[in-house]
Design a protein around this motif. Structure first.
Motif, mmCIF file in Angstrom:
data_model
loop_
_atom_site.group_PDB
_atom_site.id
_atom_site.type_symbol
_atom_site.label_atom_id
_atom_site.label_comp_id
_atom_site.label_asym_id
_atom_site.label_seq_id
_atom_site.Cartn_x
_atom_site.Cartn_y
_atom_site.Cartn_z
ATOM 1 N N LYS A 31 0.783 -1.078 0.061
ATOM 2 C CA LYS A 31 0.009 0.003 0.011
ATOM 3 C C LYS A 31 0.768 1.184 -0.077
ATOM 4 C CE LYS A 31 -4.273 -1.645 2.289
ATOM 5 N NZ LYS A 31 -5.011 -1.631 3.400
ATOM 6 N N LYS A 32 2.040 1.185 0.729
ATOM 7 C CA LYS A 32 2.752 2.339 0.925
ATOM 8 C C LYS A 32 3.494 2.761 -0.412
ATOM 9 C CE LYS A 32 4.662 5.235 3.686
ATOM 10 N NZ LYS A 32 3.778 6.453 4.286
ATOM 11 N N ARG A 33 3.983 1.549 -1.112
ATOM 12 C CA ARG A 33 4.730 1.568 -2.457
ATOM 13 C C ARG A 33 3.475 2.264 -3.427
ATOM 14 N NH1 ARG A 33 8.026 -4.052 -2.761
ATOM 15 N NH2 ARG A 33 9.753 -3.222 -1.221
ATOM 16 N N GLU A 34 2.371 1.902 -3.607
ATOM 17 C CA GLU A 34 1.333 2.100 -4.424
ATOM 18 C C GLU A 34 0.850 3.669 -4.035
ATOM 19 O OE1 GLU A 34 -1.168 1.803 -7.319
ATOM 20 O OE2 GLU A 34 0.123 0.552 -6.726
ATOM 21 N N GLU A 35 0.938 3.789 -2.632
ATOM 22 C CA GLU A 35 0.498 5.375 -2.483
ATOM 23 C C GLU A 35 1.749 6.460 -2.879
ATOM 24 O OE1 GLU A 35 0.293 7.849 1.735
ATOM 25 O OE2 GLU A 35 -0.819 6.085 1.638
ATOM 26 N N GLU A 36 3.090 5.948 -2.693
ATOM 27 C CA GLU A 36 4.149 6.491 -3.127
ATOM 28 C C GLU A 36 4.228 6.841 -4.651
ATOM 29 O OE1 GLU A 36 7.487 4.853 -1.500
ATOM 30 O OE2 GLU A 36 7.537 5.624 0.531
ATOM 31 N N ARG A 37 3.732 5.653 -5.395
ATOM 32 C CA ARG A 37 3.587 5.588 -6.774
ATOM 33 C C ARG A 37 2.578 6.856 -7.206
ATOM 34 N NH1 ARG A 37 0.792 3.547 -10.811
ATOM 35 N NH2 ARG A 37 -0.390 2.375 -9.301
ATOM 36 N N ARG A 38 1.578 6.729 -6.716
ATOM 37 C CA ARG A 38 0.293 7.699 -7.088
ATOM 38 C C ARG A 38 0.893 9.234 -6.808
ATOM 39 N NH1 ARG A 38 -3.503 3.941 -4.738
ATOM 40 N NH2 ARG A 38 -3.340 4.681 -2.925
ATOM 41 N N GLU A 39 1.615 9.294 -5.502
ATOM 42 C CA GLU A 39 2.158 10.848 -5.122
ATOM 43 C C GLU A 39 3.140 11.136 -6.167
ATOM 44 O OE1 GLU A 39 2.189 14.082 -2.971
ATOM 45 O OE2 GLU A 39 0.811 12.326 -2.834
ATOM 46 N N ARG A 40 4.059 10.226 -6.724
ATOM 47 C CA ARG A 40 5.051 10.805 -7.746
ATOM 48 C C ARG A 40 4.291 11.025 -9.115
ATOM 49 N NH1 ARG A 40 8.143 6.326 -5.832
ATOM 50 N NH2 ARG A 40 7.511 5.096 -7.392
ATOM 51 N N LYS A 41 3.280 9.982 -9.421
ATOM 52 C CA LYS A 41 2.430 10.434 -10.654
ATOM 53 C C LYS A 41 1.915 11.753 -10.591
ATOM 54 C CE LYS A 41 -0.410 7.732 -13.749
ATOM 55 N NZ LYS A 41 -1.168 6.471 -13.806
ATOM 56 N N ARG A 42 1.193 12.027 -9.177
ATOM 57 C CA ARG A 42 0.748 13.095 -9.225
ATOM 58 C C ARG A 42 1.574 14.311 -9.372
ATOM 59 N NH1 ARG A 42 -0.283 16.856 -5.525
ATOM 60 N NH2 ARG A 42 0.866 15.846 -3.975
ATOM 61 N N LYS A 43 2.633 14.482 -8.808
ATOM 62 C CA LYS A 43 3.564 15.321 -8.712
ATOM 63 C C LYS A 43 4.017 15.663 -9.969
ATOM 64 C CE LYS A 43 6.002 15.800 -4.195
ATOM 65 N NZ LYS A 43 7.263 15.412 -3.439
ATOM 66 N N LEU A 44 4.241 14.449 -10.770
ATOM 67 C CA LEU A 44 4.908 14.565 -12.183
ATOM 68 C C LEU A 44 3.689 15.342 -13.102
ATOM 69 C CD1 LEU A 44 7.316 13.885 -14.025
ATOM 70 C CD2 LEU A 44 5.828 11.578 -14.611
ATOM 71 N N SER A 45 2.689 14.661 -12.750
ATOM 72 C CA SER A 45 1.582 15.327 -13.707
ATOM 73 C C SER A 45 1.421 16.904 -13.438
ATOM 74 C CB SER A 45 0.210 14.623 -13.349
ATOM 75 O OG SER A 45 -0.695 15.180 -13.871
ATOM 76 N N LYS A 46 1.584 17.192 -12.016
ATOM 77 C CA LYS A 46 1.505 18.729 -11.858
ATOM 78 C C LYS A 46 2.633 19.408 -12.204
ATOM 79 C CE LYS A 46 1.078 21.666 -7.343
ATOM 80 N NZ LYS A 46 1.281 21.653 -6.108
#
Length: 138
Positions: A31-46
């Motif tokens: 879950k933590k890795r998935e959350e970090e991946r989503r966070e990175r994806k969101r940051k990248l998108s931003k």
């Protein structure tokens, strides 16, 4: 026998708890890795959106600057053309004045020439008197 059975049950329970703890840990890590991946994806998108916005602003600024430069250049050329037109007009005026002056001068000269031909000739200086008059030196 009961004691062994009890120990075996305890060991099994301990193993089961261990497995459950490991599974829960694995789930947590996943879950933590998935959350970090989503966070990175969101940051990248931003970041990509911000970069695109900056690029758009830069492009708009450049277009605006180009437009202003074109307007300035057009204005300068118009001013230059107006200046040349005025200079040509002044030159034409000067030329016209000069021509008029020449014409008047020629007219005056011809009149003078005509009058000079018709003018009676002064008598020749006779008897050694300058201009035909006595100088009063006698």
């Amino acid at each position: 026998m009961n004691k062994q059975l009890e120990e075996m049950k305890q060991n099994q329970e301990c193993e089961r708890r261990k497995r459950i703890a490991e599974e829960k840990h694995k789930e947590w890590v996943q879950k933590k890795r998935e959350e970090e991946r989503r966070e990175r994806k969101r940051k990248l998108s931003k970041e990509m959106a911000e970069k695109a916005t900056r690029e758009l602003e830069k492009m708009q600024l450049k277009e605006k600057a180009d437009e202003k430069y074109k307007e300035w250049l057009e204005k300068k050329r118009a001013e230059e053309a107006e200046k040349k037109k005025k200079e040509k007009e002044k030159e034409k005026e000067r030329e016209a004045e000069l021509q008029e002056k020449r014409t008047r001068s020629e007219k005056v000269f011809k009149e003078w020439l005509q009058n000079a031909r018709n003018k009676p000739q002064p008598p020749l200086n006779g008897y050694g008197f300058p201009h035909g008059r006595s100088t009063g030196l006698y």
